[in-house]
Design an enzyme around this catalytic site. Structure first.
Site, PDB file in Angstrom:
ATOM      1  N   GLU A   3     -11.172  10.034  22.167  1.00  0.00           N
ATOM      2  CA  GLU A   3     -11.954  11.225  21.808  1.00  0.00           C
ATOM      3  C   GLU A   3     -12.184  12.104  23.036  1.00  0.00           C
ATOM      4  OE1 GLU A   3     -15.730  10.637  19.676  1.00  0.00           O
ATOM      5  OE2 GLU A   3     -16.425  12.489  20.627  1.00  0.00           O
TER       6      GLU A   3
ATOM      7  N   SER B  93     -14.088  -0.248  20.018  1.00  0.00           N
ATOM      8  CA  SER B  93     -14.949   0.658  19.242  1.00  0.00           C
ATOM      9  C   SER B  93     -16.178   0.992  20.068  1.00  0.00           C
ATOM     10  CB  SER B  93     -15.354  -0.023  17.921  1.00  0.00           C
ATOM     11  OG  SER B  93     -16.473   0.634  17.374  1.00  0.00           O
ATOM     12  N   SER B  94     -16.235   2.222  20.539  1.00  0.00           N
ATOM     13  CA  SER B  94     -17.328   2.632  21.420  1.00  0.00           C
ATOM     14  C   SER B  94     -18.684   2.423  20.755  1.00  0.00           C
ATOM     15  CB  SER B  94     -17.151   4.110  21.803  1.00  0.00           C
ATOM     16  OG  SER B  94     -18.281   4.593  22.476  1.00  0.00           O
ATOM     17  N   ASN B  95     -18.819   2.864  19.504  1.00  0.00           N
ATOM     18  CA  ASN B  95     -20.154   2.775  18.901  1.00  0.00           C
ATOM     19  C   ASN B  95     -20.554   1.332  18.633  1.00  0.00           C
ATOM     20  OD1 ASN B  95     -20.189   2.336  15.713  1.00  0.00           O
ATOM     21  ND2 ASN B  95     -18.293   3.372  16.261  1.00  0.00           N
TER      22      ASN B  95
ATOM     23  N   CYS C 295     -23.146  11.761  16.996  1.00  0.00           N
ATOM     24  CA  CYS C 295     -23.170  12.091  15.565  1.00  0.00           C
ATOM     25  C   CYS C 295     -24.264  11.326  14.829  1.00  0.00           C
ATOM     26  CB  CYS C 295     -21.811  11.827  14.953  1.00  0.00           C
ATOM     27  SG  CYS C 295     -21.516  10.077  14.686  1.00  0.00           S
TER      28      CYS C 295
END
Ligand code: SF4
Length: 341
Positions: A134, A230-232, A202
């Site tokens: 991203e 997965s960053s989140n 977000c």
């Protein structure tokens, strides 16, 4: 932490958890593309950062590639939810690829902010992780104007052209608290620092962090379902620990849970990242039930109903073919999506 005298074993299950609107849309886009065009459908990078989702779509005929030059000339390629830079669009066009852009609209919003601030000739400090897809996509919108700020520790080394014309933006999946600390330090250095027009982190990232913060103080261990890239999901482990969980672990699947994590525990928290299908959480709950944690109590801090329509290229082709594009009901989608082929 749970009182040592508590003997009842229980699970606190975070809500919201799992699929966000951007992931849901991206996964459906690949599924619909496979149904409509047939295999293979090429996908640049992992469509979402979840091993199970990627393996399941690959079994149905999706071919995951790192770059567009691995896609045969003229073939169809889906861009992942994390977004791509203009250079990637250009290289796809040069190879006459038929693209389906599954970039999450909330990532596209950040791209547009970057373009606008660059056109105002501002220096853009993009808070995010170097190398994350991203961040590469957003930075690629205006490489001469953007520098990436990985953490609060990066702040002293930042050099800008004009301290009066500086704005910060961020990756969508960061820790809210750490990002605010980075912004605080940036503002100490650059008092005229401008804020983004609206939150870049977000709604889904924020909601999942709020939910895990609520349950973590009561938990001996918090299990976060999500992949290592997965960053989140990785942020949820950090948030759980910061919020008071005694321990927290990330697992791709239930099989990775170690019995030793549960020894002496009375309360186990469970949540999942925004790219995780609910079936993997169900497996974790079944696994915990086998260790005596059959009492599951949901801790809900928000209700989500946001949905995005499919990428326009795909919608147009489906419409032209007379194929109905039903909007799936969110709860059903969470359990039905990406079942193995
Ligand atoms: Fe979009 Fe947020 Fe989901 Fe990323 S985590 S795909 S930005 S809704």
């Amino acid at each position: 932490m749970t009182s040592p005298t508590t003997t009842t074993k229980r699970v606190l299950l975070a809500a919201p958890r799992g699929y966000c609107a951007g992931v849901d849309r991206a996964v459906i886009a690949v599924e619909k593309a496979l149904d409509h065009y047939g295999a293979p459908v090429y996908v640049r990078k992992e469509i979402v950062h979840n091993k199970y989702v990627v393996e399941t779509l690959a079994a149905r005929g999706a071919v995951f590639v790192e770059e567009t030059d691995e896609v045969p000339e003229g073939a169809r390629v889906v861009f992942s939810a994390h977004g791509v830079s203009p250079a990637v669009h250009a290289s796809a066009a040069a190879r006459s690829l038929q693209t389906i852009d599954a970039t999450c609209p909330l990532v596209t919003k950040v791209h547009k902010e970057a373009v606008r601030f660059a056109s105002d000739d501002m220096d853009i400090l993009l808070i995010g992780h170097t190398g994350h897809e991203e961040v590469e996509g957003t930075a690629g919108e205006a490489p001469e104007h953007i520098q990436v700020v990985n953490s609060p520790e990066d702040v002293p080394g930042i050099v800008v052209r004009d301290p009066e014309k500086v704005v910060w933006l961020s990756q969508t999946t960061l820790s809210v608290d750490e990002t605010m600390e980075t912004v605080r330090r940036l503002r100490e250095r650059f008092p005229k620092l401008q804020d983004p027009p609206s939150d870049d982190i977000c709604y889904a990232t924020q909601n999942r962090q709020v939910a895990v913060k609520k349950l973590a103080p009561e938990c001996d261990v918090v299990i976060v379902v999500g992949s290592a890239n997965s960053s989140n999901s990785v942020r949820l482990v950090e948030v759980a620990l910061d919020a008071g969980a005694t321990a927290s672990y990330r697992v791709d699947t239930a099989a990775e849970i170690e019995e030793a994590w549960l020894d002496g525990a009375a309360t186990v928290g469970v949540t999942s990242g925004a790219s995780v299908p609910e079936i993997l959480v169900r497996d974790v709950l079944d696994r915990l039930a086998r260790s005596g944690f059959g009492d599951v109590q949901e801790v809900r801090t928000a209700t989500e109903d946001l949905m995005f329509s499919l990428p326009k290229e795909l919608r147009a082709d489906l419409k032209a073919a007379g194929t109905p594009v039903p909007r799936p009901e969110r709860g059903a989608r969470q359990s039905l999506s990406v079942e193995p082929a």
